[in-house]
Design a protein around this motif. Sequence first.
Motif, PDB file in Angstrom:
ATOM      1  N   ASN A  21      34.411  15.962 -16.172  1.00 50.55           N
ATOM      2  CA  ASN A  21      34.181  14.675 -16.832  1.00 50.55           C
ATOM      3  C   ASN A  21      33.140  14.800 -17.944  1.00 50.55           C
ATOM      4  O   ASN A  21      33.312  14.232 -19.038  1.00 50.55           O
ATOM      5  CB  ASN A  21      33.736  13.619 -15.815  1.00 50.55           C
ATOM      6  N   VAL A  22      32.067  15.541 -17.679  1.00 49.16           N
ATOM      7  CA  VAL A  22      31.030  15.716 -18.703  1.00 49.16           C
ATOM      8  C   VAL A  22      31.553  16.572 -19.847  1.00 49.16           C
ATOM      9  O   VAL A  22      31.302  16.281 -21.029  1.00 49.16           O
ATOM     10  CB  VAL A  22      29.754  16.327 -18.088  1.00 49.16           C
ATOM     11  N   PHE A  23      32.281  17.629 -19.523  1.00 48.17           N
ATOM     12  CA  PHE A  23      32.901  18.446 -20.575  1.00 48.17           C
ATOM     13  C   PHE A  23      33.789  17.578 -21.460  1.00 48.17           C
ATOM     14  O   PHE A  23      33.684  17.610 -22.688  1.00 48.17           O
ATOM     15  CB  PHE A  23      33.738  19.571 -19.952  1.00 48.17           C
ATOM     16  N   LYS A  24      34.670  16.823 -20.839  1.00 50.23           N
ATOM     17  CA  LYS A  24      35.630  15.991 -21.576  1.00 50.23           C
ATOM     18  C   LYS A  24      34.898  14.977 -22.448  1.00 50.23           C
ATOM     19  O   LYS A  24      35.243  14.791 -23.626  1.00 50.23           O
ATOM     20  CB  LYS A  24      36.542  15.277 -20.585  1.00 50.23           C
ATOM     21  N   ASP A  25      33.889  14.308 -21.889  1.00 52.91           N
ATOM     22  CA  ASP A  25      33.156  13.291 -22.651  1.00 52.91           C
ATOM     23  C   ASP A  25      32.372  13.913 -23.803  1.00 52.91           C
ATOM     24  O   ASP A  25      32.312  13.345 -24.907  1.00 52.91           O
ATOM     25  CB  ASP A  25      32.202  12.523 -21.732  1.00 52.91           C
ATOM     26  N   THR A  26      31.764  15.071 -23.561  1.00 51.30           N
ATOM     27  CA  THR A  26      30.999  15.756 -24.605  1.00 51.30           C
ATOM     28  C   THR A  26      31.912  16.221 -25.727  1.00 51.30           C
ATOM     29  O   THR A  26      31.633  16.001 -26.917  1.00 51.30           O
ATOM     30  CB  THR A  26      30.240  16.962 -24.014  1.00 51.30           C
ATOM     31  N   PHE A  27      33.000  16.869 -25.370  1.00 49.63           N
ATOM     32  CA  PHE A  27      33.956  17.363 -26.360  1.00 49.63           C
ATOM     33  C   PHE A  27      34.532  16.203 -27.159  1.00 49.63           C
ATOM     34  O   PHE A  27      34.662  16.272 -28.388  1.00 49.63           O
ATOM     35  CB  PHE A  27      35.067  18.139 -25.649  1.00 49.63           C
ATOM     36  N   THR A  28      34.871  15.112 -26.477  1.00 51.98           N
ATOM     37  CA  THR A  28      35.460  13.948 -27.141  1.00 51.98           C
ATOM     38  C   THR A  28      34.477  13.310 -28.116  1.00 51.98           C
ATOM     39  O   THR A  28      34.847  12.942 -29.245  1.00 51.98           O
ATOM     40  CB  THR A  28      35.917  12.915 -26.097  1.00 51.98           C
ATOM     41  N   ALA A  29      33.217  13.171 -27.701  1.00 59.16           N
ATOM     42  CA  ALA A  29      32.210  12.580 -28.586  1.00 59.16           C
ATOM     43  C   ALA A  29      32.027  13.424 -29.844  1.00 59.16           C
ATOM     44  O   ALA A  29      31.938  12.886 -30.969  1.00 59.16           O
ATOM     45  CB  ALA A  29      30.890  12.431 -27.839  1.00 59.16           C
ATOM     46  N   LEU A  30      31.986  14.742 -29.693  1.00 52.64           N
ATOM     47  CA  LEU A  30      31.845  15.628 -30.844  1.00 52.64           C
ATOM     48  C   LEU A  30      33.110  15.603 -31.710  1.00 52.64           C
ATOM     49  O   LEU A  30      33.035  15.694 -32.942  1.00 52.64           O
ATOM     50  CB  LEU A  30      31.547  17.052 -30.375  1.00 52.64           C
ATOM     51  N   TRP A  31      34.246  15.503 -31.071  1.00 52.20           N
ATOM     52  CA  TRP A  31      35.521  15.395 -31.797  1.00 52.20           C
ATOM     53  C   TRP A  31      35.476  14.214 -32.763  1.00 52.20           C
ATOM     54  O   TRP A  31      35.893  14.321 -33.912  1.00 52.20           O
ATOM     55  CB  TRP A  31      36.652  15.228 -30.794  1.00 52.20           C
ATOM     56  N   HIS A  32      34.954  13.089 -32.294  1.00 47.79           N
ATOM     57  CA  HIS A  32      34.933  11.872 -33.110  1.00 47.79           C
ATOM     58  C   HIS A  32      33.802  11.865 -34.136  1.00 47.79           C
ATOM     59  O   HIS A  32      33.921  11.186 -35.160  1.00 47.79           O
ATOM     60  CB  HIS A  32      34.814  10.641 -32.209  1.00 47.79           C
ATOM     61  N   SER A  33      32.733  12.632 -33.884  1.00 52.55           N
ATOM     62  CA  SER A  33      31.575  12.562 -34.788  1.00 52.55           C
ATOM     63  C   SER A  33      31.457  13.739 -35.749  1.00 52.55           C
ATOM     64  O   SER A  33      30.867  13.597 -36.825  1.00 52.55           O
ATOM     65  CB  SER A  33      30.277  12.458 -33.972  1.00 52.55           C
ATOM     66  N   GLU A  34      32.025  14.895 -35.390  1.00 53.61           N
ATOM     67  CA  GLU A  34      31.778  16.095 -36.200  1.00 53.61           C
ATOM     68  C   GLU A  34      33.036  16.850 -36.602  1.00 53.61           C
ATOM     69  O   GLU A  34      32.941  17.948 -37.165  1.00 53.61           O
ATOM     70  CB  GLU A  34      30.836  17.047 -35.442  1.00 53.61           C
ATOM     71  N   ASN A  35      34.202  16.308 -36.359  1.00 54.94           N
ATOM     72  CA  ASN A  35      35.441  17.044 -36.608  1.00 54.94           C
ATOM     73  C   ASN A  35      35.696  17.200 -38.100  1.00 54.94           C
ATOM     74  O   ASN A  35      35.540  16.255 -38.871  1.00 54.94           O
ATOM     75  CB  ASN A  35      36.616  16.309 -35.953  1.00 54.94           C
ATOM     76  N   THR A  36      36.087  18.397 -38.493  1.00 57.47           N
ATOM     77  CA  THR A  36      36.411  18.677 -39.897  1.00 57.47           C
ATOM     78  C   THR A  36      37.921  18.822 -40.125  1.00 57.47           C
ATOM     79  O   THR A  36      38.341  19.085 -41.244  1.00 57.47           O
ATOM     80  CB  THR A  36      35.715  19.970 -40.351  1.00 57.47           C
ATOM     81  N   GLU A  37      38.704  18.660 -39.074  1.00 57.49           N
ATOM     82  CA  GLU A  37      40.160  18.839 -39.154  1.00 57.49           C
ATOM     83  C   GLU A  37      40.828  17.510 -39.531  1.00 57.49           C
ATOM     84  O   GLU A  37      40.681  16.519 -38.823  1.00 57.49           O
ATOM     85  CB  GLU A  37      40.689  19.336 -37.809  1.00 57.49           C
ATOM     86  N   PRO A  38      41.580  17.460 -40.646  1.00 57.81           N
ATOM     87  CA  PRO A  38      42.227  16.203 -41.050  1.00 57.81           C
ATOM     88  C   PRO A  38      43.155  15.622 -39.990  1.00 57.81           C
ATOM     89  O   PRO A  38      43.239  14.394 -39.838  1.00 57.81           O
ATOM     90  CB  PRO A  38      43.007  16.604 -42.303  1.00 57.81           C
ATOM     91  N   PHE A  39      43.833  16.468 -39.221  1.00 61.24           N
ATOM     92  CA  PHE A  39      44.752  15.969 -38.201  1.00 61.24           C
ATOM     93  C   PHE A  39      44.036  15.385 -36.991  1.00 61.24           C
ATOM     94  O   PHE A  39      44.670  14.818 -36.098  1.00 61.24           O
ATOM     95  CB  PHE A  39      45.682  17.091 -37.741  1.00 61.24           C
ATOM     96  N   ALA A  40      42.712  15.525 -36.917  1.00 60.81           N
ATOM     97  CA  ALA A  40      41.968  15.050 -35.749  1.00 60.81           C
ATOM     98  C   ALA A  40      42.005  13.539 -35.598  1.00 60.81           C
ATOM     99  O   ALA A  40      41.674  13.015 -34.522  1.00 60.81           O
ATOM    100  CB  ALA A  40      40.516  15.523 -35.832  1.00 60.81           C
ATOM    101  N   LYS A  41      42.389  12.833 -36.643  1.00 60.99           N
ATOM    102  CA  LYS A  41      42.472  11.374 -36.533  1.00 60.99           C
ATOM    103  C   LYS A  41      43.585  10.927 -35.595  1.00 60.99           C
ATOM    104  O   LYS A  41      43.579   9.789 -35.131  1.00 60.99           O
ATOM    105  CB  LYS A  41      42.684  10.772 -37.922  1.00 60.99           C
ATOM    106  N   ASP A  42      44.525  11.818 -35.330  1.00 61.74           N
ATOM    107  CA  ASP A  42      45.590  11.514 -34.373  1.00 61.74           C
ATOM    108  C   ASP A  42      45.062  11.815 -32.967  1.00 61.74           C
ATOM    109  O   ASP A  42      44.880  12.971 -32.599  1.00 61.74           O
ATOM    110  CB  ASP A  42      46.822  12.359 -34.678  1.00 61.74           C
ATOM    111  N   GLU A  43      44.834  10.770 -32.175  1.00 57.79           N
ATOM    112  CA  GLU A  43      44.250  10.930 -30.837  1.00 57.79           C
ATOM    113  C   GLU A  43      45.147  11.739 -29.903  1.00 57.79           C
ATOM    114  O   GLU A  43      44.672  12.287 -28.903  1.00 57.79           O
ATOM    115  CB  GLU A  43      43.971   9.554 -30.223  1.00 57.79           C
ATOM    116  N   ARG A  44      46.418  11.805 -30.239  1.00 56.27           N
ATOM    117  CA  ARG A  44      47.319  12.581 -29.385  1.00 56.27           C
ATOM    118  C   ARG A  44      46.961  14.057 -29.394  1.00 56.27           C
ATOM    119  O   ARG A  44      47.154  14.757 -28.403  1.00 56.27           O
ATOM    120  CB  ARG A  44      48.770  12.376 -29.832  1.00 56.27           C
ATOM    121  N   LEU A  45      46.418  14.540 -30.515  1.00 59.19           N
ATOM    122  CA  LEU A  45      46.020  15.940 -30.585  1.00 59.19           C
ATOM    123  C   LEU A  45      44.867  16.214 -29.621  1.00 59.19           C
ATOM    124  O   LEU A  45      44.878  17.210 -28.889  1.00 59.19           O
ATOM    125  CB  LEU A  45      45.615  16.293 -32.013  1.00 59.19           C
ATOM    126  N   LEU A  46      43.884  15.332 -29.622  1.00 56.72           N
ATOM    127  CA  LEU A  46      42.770  15.476 -28.681  1.00 56.72           C
ATOM    128  C   LEU A  46      43.271  15.445 -27.244  1.00 56.72           C
ATOM    129  O   LEU A  46      42.870  16.286 -26.418  1.00 56.72           O
ATOM    130  CB  LEU A  46      41.750  14.360 -28.898  1.00 56.72           C
TER     131      LEU A  46
END
Length: 390
Positions: free
Chosen positions: A293-318
């Motif tokens: 749960n902590v891994f998932k929440d940490t990774f998800t928070a960083l995904w939304h705040s620091e992602n440099t990948e244009p496709f990251a806006k699609d939540e299905r990829l996450l």
Amino acid sequence: MSTTKTEKYQPLTEISAIKLVKKLGLFDATEALTAREIGDGNLNLVFHIINDQTNKSIIVKQALPYAKVVGESWPLSLNRATIESNALKQFGAFTPELVPAVYYHDETLAVTVMEDLSHLTISRAGLIQGESYPLLSQHIGSFLGHIAFKTSDFALKPQDKKEEVVKYSNPDLCNITEDLVFTDPFFDIDTNEFEKALRPDVEELWNDGDVKLQAAKLKYKFSTNAQTLIHGDLHTGSIFASSQETKVIDPEFAFYGPFGFDLGQFVANLFLNALSRETNREPLFAHITNTWNVFKDTFTALWHSENTEPFAKDERLLHEILTQTWQDAVGYAGCEIIRRTIGLAHVADLDEISSEERKINAKRTALKIGRYLLLHQQDVSPNEFEHLLR
């Protein structure tokens, strides 16, 4: 932290280790120091150096050019010491509170001088004694989430990521993992070690083509899927802990590998400790669930705040990445449970069970559950590990 190169490799002694730390200015030349070789692993010399009057202390770790468990017939590259030093430095850039400070590294001597953590306990030893370490899963989940995201293609520029993959190329240590975790336990090979009473169970494993196929697929992922910088050997013996602190050590197996590998190894070792207990298993299962749960929440928070990948806006990829990461972790946990039961490197959690009958039953259960995890990677959720022992 400084890094230097001396002219020639030579193994340290307690005397030469003391001379080294004084030469580095970490202690005054006039200080009376005591050095003790404390390494209990298979690959290194580890010296604890202390001024008994002031209690100031330090650790000096030196890689050996061979595996201690076998001897000079199993040569290993000394570059793994540089990889370990670099990995600790990288981990410390993201989670400085969760790794020891590195003070010095010498590439030729394969020596790293680092913070002494002897005020803490190796978490495997503490767990065997019944400790629970309430913050362990919070800290490890955060550590894994930060490292997984921040060293991946979602945070690094493509050229930088590819250069990091080369920097952390670690063929000798990867070969050990590929053999001892993914290959040898699934075949009748001399490196395996197990009690005679387990032979029928082991031969059943060796003859199970479906299980071996899953192990082969996971080995292929491990060898080819350079998703992130991984510790590479994250078990409870590679973690110091107390009720308030957690420190990850010994990343000499570090390289760029799958998101789920470290997670699976850690979960497997928590599970093995739970399996070794007759009572008070609940904290271990809670740690398994909370780590994810902590891994998932940490990774998800960083995904939304620091992602440099244009496709990251699609939540299905996450969602797809997290789902695959956990499923891979389940499979890697299965391999780890099996290899720690019948392979070359066992765990004290099982081997030190005092009753021979209970030990054999626990190991038989471990083999059964390891096989189950390999065959049901898509079906086992984090909170279902507890039910596997019922």
